[in-house]
Scaffold this motif. Structure first.
Motif, mmCIF file in Angstrom:
data_model
loop_
_atom_site.group_PDB
_atom_site.id
_atom_site.type_symbol
_atom_site.label_atom_id
_atom_site.label_comp_id
_atom_site.label_asym_id
_atom_site.label_seq_id
_atom_site.Cartn_x
_atom_site.Cartn_y
_atom_site.Cartn_z
ATOM 1 N N ARG A 186 2.192 10.391 5.082
ATOM 2 C CA ARG A 186 2.939 10.729 6.303
ATOM 3 C C ARG A 186 3.900 9.582 6.676
ATOM 4 O O ARG A 186 5.070 9.815 6.986
ATOM 5 C CB ARG A 186 1.953 11.024 7.429
ATOM 6 N N GLU A 187 3.389 8.364 6.633
ATOM 7 C CA GLU A 187 4.219 7.205 6.995
ATOM 8 C C GLU A 187 5.408 7.058 6.050
ATOM 9 O O GLU A 187 6.536 6.812 6.495
ATOM 10 C CB GLU A 187 3.358 5.941 6.991
ATOM 11 N N VAL A 188 5.167 7.214 4.762
ATOM 12 C CA VAL A 188 6.259 7.123 3.784
ATOM 13 C C VAL A 188 7.281 8.230 4.042
ATOM 14 O O VAL A 188 8.493 7.997 4.025
ATOM 15 C CB VAL A 188 5.716 7.187 2.337
ATOM 16 N N ARG A 189 6.807 9.439 4.280
ATOM 17 C CA ARG A 189 7.689 10.595 4.478
ATOM 18 C C ARG A 189 8.524 10.463 5.751
ATOM 19 O O ARG A 189 9.724 10.745 5.760
ATOM 20 C CB ARG A 189 6.838 11.864 4.508
ATOM 21 N N GLU A 190 7.897 10.014 6.838
ATOM 22 C CA GLU A 190 8.587 9.944 8.129
ATOM 23 C C GLU A 190 9.521 8.748 8.261
ATOM 24 O O GLU A 190 10.449 8.768 9.066
ATOM 25 C CB GLU A 190 7.561 9.966 9.266
ATOM 26 N N LYS A 191 9.256 7.663 7.530
ATOM 27 C CA LYS A 191 10.126 6.474 7.520
ATOM 28 C C LYS A 191 10.413 5.918 8.919
ATOM 29 O O LYS A 191 11.514 5.492 9.220
ATOM 30 C CB LYS A 191 11.449 6.785 6.808
ATOM 31 N N GLN A 192 9.390 5.903 9.780
ATOM 32 C CA GLN A 192 9.566 5.425 11.149
ATOM 33 C C GLN A 192 9.129 3.979 11.347
ATOM 34 O O GLN A 192 9.613 3.316 12.260
ATOM 35 C CB GLN A 192 8.807 6.336 12.123
ATOM 36 N N GLY A 232 5.281 17.512 -0.658
ATOM 37 C CA GLY A 232 4.382 17.333 0.480
ATOM 38 C C GLY A 232 3.087 18.116 0.305
ATOM 39 O O GLY A 232 1.999 17.623 0.635
ATOM 40 N N GLU A 233 3.204 19.319 -0.213
ATOM 41 C CA GLU A 233 2.013 20.130 -0.485
ATOM 42 C C GLU A 233 1.151 19.471 -1.563
ATOM 43 O O GLU A 233 -0.079 19.480 -1.481
ATOM 44 C CB GLU A 233 2.422 21.541 -0.897
ATOM 45 N N GLU A 288 0.834 -1.203 0.000
ATOM 46 C CA GLU A 288 0.000 0.000 0.000
ATOM 47 C C GLU A 288 0.875 1.261 0.000
ATOM 48 O O GLU A 288 0.623 2.212 -0.760
ATOM 49 C CB GLU A 288 -0.907 -0.021 1.231
ATOM 50 N N LEU A 289 1.914 1.266 0.809
ATOM 51 C CA LEU A 289 2.835 2.408 0.841
ATOM 52 C C LEU A 289 3.557 2.548 -0.494
ATOM 53 O O LEU A 289 3.717 3.667 -1.004
ATOM 54 C CB LEU A 289 3.849 2.249 1.972
ATOM 55 N N ALA A 290 3.992 1.432 -1.050
ATOM 56 C CA ALA A 290 4.683 1.465 -2.346
ATOM 57 C C ALA A 290 3.770 1.999 -3.448
ATOM 58 O O ALA A 290 4.203 2.766 -4.309
ATOM 59 C CB ALA A 290 5.190 0.065 -2.708
ATOM 60 N N ARG A 293 10.290 1.911 6.175
ATOM 61 C CA ARG A 293 11.739 1.774 5.954
ATOM 62 C C ARG A 293 12.024 0.742 4.867
ATOM 63 O O ARG A 293 12.931 0.924 4.047
ATOM 64 C CB ARG A 293 12.438 1.412 7.268
ATOM 65 N N LEU A 294 11.239 -0.326 4.843
ATOM 66 C CA LEU A 294 11.417 -1.331 3.800
ATOM 67 C C LEU A 294 11.075 -0.752 2.424
ATOM 68 O O LEU A 294 11.815 -0.958 1.453
ATOM 69 C CB LEU A 294 10.588 -2.576 4.094
ATOM 70 N N VAL A 295 9.989 -0.022 2.324
ATOM 71 C CA VAL A 295 9.625 0.607 1.049
ATOM 72 C C VAL A 295 10.732 1.557 0.600
ATOM 73 O O VAL A 295 11.113 1.571 -0.574
ATOM 74 C CB VAL A 295 8.282 1.356 1.154
#
Length: 187
Positions: A113-119, A90-91, A61-63, A124-126
């Motif tokens: 947000r999850e992709v951008r923050e990489k937490q 981001g905008e 889903e992130l990919a 991180r895998l993506v």
């Protein structure tokens, strides 16, 4: 979802087919963002058994949406991307999420947000796979498509992102060997 919203969002997603990346395909044409996203999804599907503790459906889903902002901004190669470019992307992501009503729009904001923050392990895998897919694509393209800076970049790009994921770090080393062999053939 109403038909107009669906068709509008699909129309925006279609732009990913039209936006080319810096990478070239093995047939000698620029790769589209959509092609990169597709292969990243295939990559995730292929390695899902290597990561039993990671939610691979979430990875996919992130990919799927990781480069959606490029439907608006276009692709900027990593070696040229600035903080201002990331802000603009981001905008664009916020604008894109705003096209979807209610929970669906919020779900897309969460993905961005999850992709951008990489937490998370999934993000991180993506991120690691995204870097590796670009390296693999460069190895598949003709060496004449490489910029001079890419000879070194091909051997260092993605090291940080793969370092803490042993399977990806090993794959990174394998891809690195392919890069060295490709460069040697030019000599």
């Amino acid at each position: 979802m109403d038909h107009d919203t669906l068709l509008g969002f699909l129309g925006l997603a279609e732009k990913l087919k039209c936006r080319t990346r810096h990478s070239w395909t093995s047939s000698g044409r620029h790769e589209s963002v959509a092609e990169h996203v597709y292969r990243l999804m295939v990559f995730a599907w292929l390695v899902r058994d290597e990561f039993p503790d990671v939610d691979m459906n979430r990875v996919m889903e992130l990919a799927l949406f990781h480069d959606m902002g490029e439907a608006v901004t276009g692709d900027i190669p990593a070696f040229e991307k600035t903080g201002e470019d990331e802000k603009t992307e981001g905008e664009a992501q916020e604008e894109i999420a705003g096209l979807l009503p209610g929970p669906r729009g919020e779900k897309l904001r969460e993905i961005f947000r999850e992709v951008r923050e990489k937490q998370t392990p999934e993000a991180r895998l993506v991120n690691a796979m995204d870097k590796l897919e670009a390296l693999i694509q460069h190895n598949e393209a003709d060496l004449s498509t490489w910029l001079p800076l890419e000879y070194d970049l091909q051997l260092t790009y993605g090291e940080k992102e793969t370092r803490d994921i042993p399977w990806m770090a090993a794959l990174r080393e394998r891809v690195n060997r392919d890069s060295v062999e490709k460069i040697k053939k030019e000599d």
